[in-house]
Design an enzyme around this catalytic site. Structure first.
Site, PDB file in Angstrom:
ATOM      1  N   HIS A  72       0.835  -1.196   0.000  1.00  0.00           N
ATOM      2  CA  HIS A  72       0.000   0.000   0.000  1.00  0.00           C
ATOM      3  C   HIS A  72       0.873   1.251   0.000  1.00  0.00           C
ATOM      4  O   HIS A  72       1.895   1.322   0.685  1.00  0.00           O
ATOM      5  CB  HIS A  72      -0.925   0.009   1.221  1.00  0.00           C
ATOM      6  CG  HIS A  72      -2.108   0.895   1.041  1.00  0.00           C
ATOM      7  ND1 HIS A  72      -2.030   2.269   1.207  1.00  0.00           N
ATOM      8  CD2 HIS A  72      -3.391   0.630   0.685  1.00  0.00           C
ATOM      9  CE1 HIS A  72      -3.212   2.796   0.975  1.00  0.00           C
ATOM     10  NE2 HIS A  72      -4.068   1.838   0.659  1.00  0.00           N
ATOM     11  N   HIS A  73       0.432   2.250  -0.770  1.00  0.00           N
ATOM     12  CA  HIS A  73       1.219   3.476  -0.926  1.00  0.00           C
ATOM     13  C   HIS A  73       1.375   4.229   0.401  1.00  0.00           C
ATOM     14  O   HIS A  73       2.296   5.041   0.562  1.00  0.00           O
ATOM     15  CB  HIS A  73       0.555   4.390  -1.960  1.00  0.00           C
ATOM     16  CG  HIS A  73       1.529   5.139  -2.811  1.00  0.00           C
ATOM     17  ND1 HIS A  73       2.650   5.768  -2.300  1.00  0.00           N
ATOM     18  CD2 HIS A  73       1.567   5.377  -4.151  1.00  0.00           C
ATOM     19  CE1 HIS A  73       3.316   6.362  -3.270  1.00  0.00           C
ATOM     20  NE2 HIS A  73       2.684   6.131  -4.415  1.00  0.00           N
ATOM     21  N   SER A  74       0.492   3.978   1.370  1.00  0.00           N
ATOM     22  CA  SER A  74       0.618   4.659   2.661  1.00  0.00           C
ATOM     23  C   SER A  74       1.867   4.212   3.410  1.00  0.00           C
ATOM     24  O   SER A  74       2.339   4.903   4.314  1.00  0.00           O
ATOM     25  CB  SER A  74      -0.624   4.398   3.520  1.00  0.00           C
ATOM     26  OG  SER A  74      -0.800   3.020   3.765  1.00  0.00           O
TER      27      SER A  74
END
Length: 455
Positions: A134-136
């Protein structure tokens, strides 16, 4: 909220918003058959699980604020093993099968929020491993660094992979002062353009335009492969040109070729199409060791540390422009972008909006600039030499991300003398990504032929 909880960064919160929910896919092709038990052992003992982001779940407190909470890792929940060949036109067409699989992942598959936000898909018949992150958790530079920290050079199994870092020649006071004035001028111009693009200015509608809601449309994917030696040959034809200049010239020429094929009605010569590029803002560019990325005072710190710049290209009929003209135009434009602070200012704008107006408004602003431009482009520099992971040689290294409002997303990664660019499209708008990928490849070859013909 528990004592060990750690709040998400502003960038992490942005990528959890529904309109900007992004998953990065790192794709590793392997030479030898994959031993699943060996993969489990490698993951359990990797530096990846030493990083708190990869051993924490995302939770929300009573105010709805997101936090990372440490948890125990169950490896089996993070590994998805595919034993049967993926359906495709030919059982031996591994690349098409993998592209089809990634296309489905880009729109139809999310990550479960009750475990750390990463997983691995192991495609046994195709000798391929797909890291879904996930980009987070971090941006492409951080995540590629994490991946390569588990790899070793093929010819030197005890050494980490290396990349080439750009060097800047020393300058005197007068040159630095002149460069400062030029930087301020271009920064003001591009900052104003960026704000206007966020608010209402948008590209003209063409055969490759996306828009609001297009991120939900079915996707297709193809791969354009370039030889770095060919790109170096082309860049040598224009003084002080770079690989990035050549890449953008190839994209400009390739898109013009494709639009010619689609026979655009009323599309006049010189029409601007705008790309949105992601720029690493760390002081130390490139892939760094994990220990550097984890230090808060490091110039190469972990997380989402990138800005955006607008890169305009201009449609020209394929038979009306010299191939190297695309490179000359690309170099002039990119040189001006490098002299400006556009990427830093765009990052500051996002950070200010996040801290004052909140993640929802920042997400809306990012979504709007995506809808007002035509395509996304990213370029990550990979290792110069061949590498292996868990003793298994890596044959190719690629990256892409989940769908955006753009109908065209381009993600390039260089590795051991070649560069693979993933061409992701909304298939109802661009039904033939394989032909578009060939347009890019032919554009580079045509530039190379023009250069070699002059020697």
């Amino acid at each position: 909220m528990m004592e060990d909880d750690e709040p998400l960064t502003p960038g992490g919160r942005l990528f959890l918003q529904p309109q900007m929910n992004q998953i990065i896919h790192c794709v590793l092709g392997l030479k030898n058959p994959i031993d699943v038990e060996s993969v489990k052992f490698q993951v359990e003992n990797s530096v990846m699980l030493q990083h708190p982001r990869f051993s924490s779940v995302m939770v929300r407190d009573h105010r709805g604020i997101e936090h990372w909470r440490p948890t125990k890792i169950d490896i089996d929940r993070h590994l998805l093993v595919i034993h049967n060949p993926l359906p495709t036109f030919s059982s031996d067409d591994h690349q098409s099968a993998i592209c089809d699989y990634l296309s489905d992942l880009s729109t139809s598959s999310t990550l479960s929020m009750d475990k750390p936000l990463w997983e691995m898909h192991i495609l046994i018949p195709h000798k391929c491993v797909i890291f879904r992150i996930h980009h987070s958790l971090g941006d492409g530079i951080s995540l590629m660094s994490m991946l390569l920290a588990s790899c070793r050079k093929l010819q030197d199994p005890h050494s980490l992979p290396t990349i080439s870092l750009p060097t800047k020649p020393p300058t005197n006071f007068f040159i630095r002062f002149y460069n400062l004035l030029v930087s301020l001028f271009y920064s003001f111009i591009y900052f104003l353009q960026f704000i206007l693009r966020c608010l209402w200015i948008r590209d003209r509608k063409t055969a490759i335009s996306g828009g609001s809601g297009v991120e939900l449309w079915p996707r297709k994917m193809a791969t354009a492969t370039f030889a770095l030696n060919d790109m170096k040959t082309v860049k040598a034809a224009v003084p002080n040109a770079t690989i990035n200049d050549v890449l953008f010239a190839v994209i400009s020429s390739g898109i013009s070729r494709y639009l010619d094929f689609r026979k655009p009605n009323g599309l006049r010569d010189g029409v601007q199409l705008t790309g949105l590029a992601m720029v690493n803002l760390r002081k130390q560019p490139g892939l760094q060791e994990l220990s550097n990325l984890m230090r808060n005072n490091s110039g190469a710190r972990w997380g989402n540390k990138f800005g955006m710049i607008l890169l305009p290209i201009y449609y020209h009929r394929s038979n009306s422009s010299e191939p190297l003209e695309y490179l000359k135009r690309a170099k002039v434009m990119i040189d001006r972008k490098k002299q400006s602070l556009e990427s830093h200012l765009s990052y500051k704008i996002g950070d200010f909006v996040m801290s004052t107006l909140g993640a929802k408004f920042a997400s809306m602003l990012n979504y709007r600039i995506l809808c007002n431009t035509t395509f996304t482009i990213s370029n990550v520099v990979g290792p110069q030499e061949e590498i292996m992971i868990g003793g298994n040689p890596v044959t190719y290294l690629r990256a892409n991300n989940s769908a955006l409002p753009h109908a065209l997303i381009l993600n390039m990664v260089s590795y051991a003398g070649k560069a693979d660019m993933q061409v992701q499209v909304a298939k109802d708008i661009i039904p033939d990504p394989e032909f578009l990928a060939k347009c890019f490849e032919d554009a580079l070859l045509e530039m190379k032929e023009q250069v070699t013909a002059k020697i």
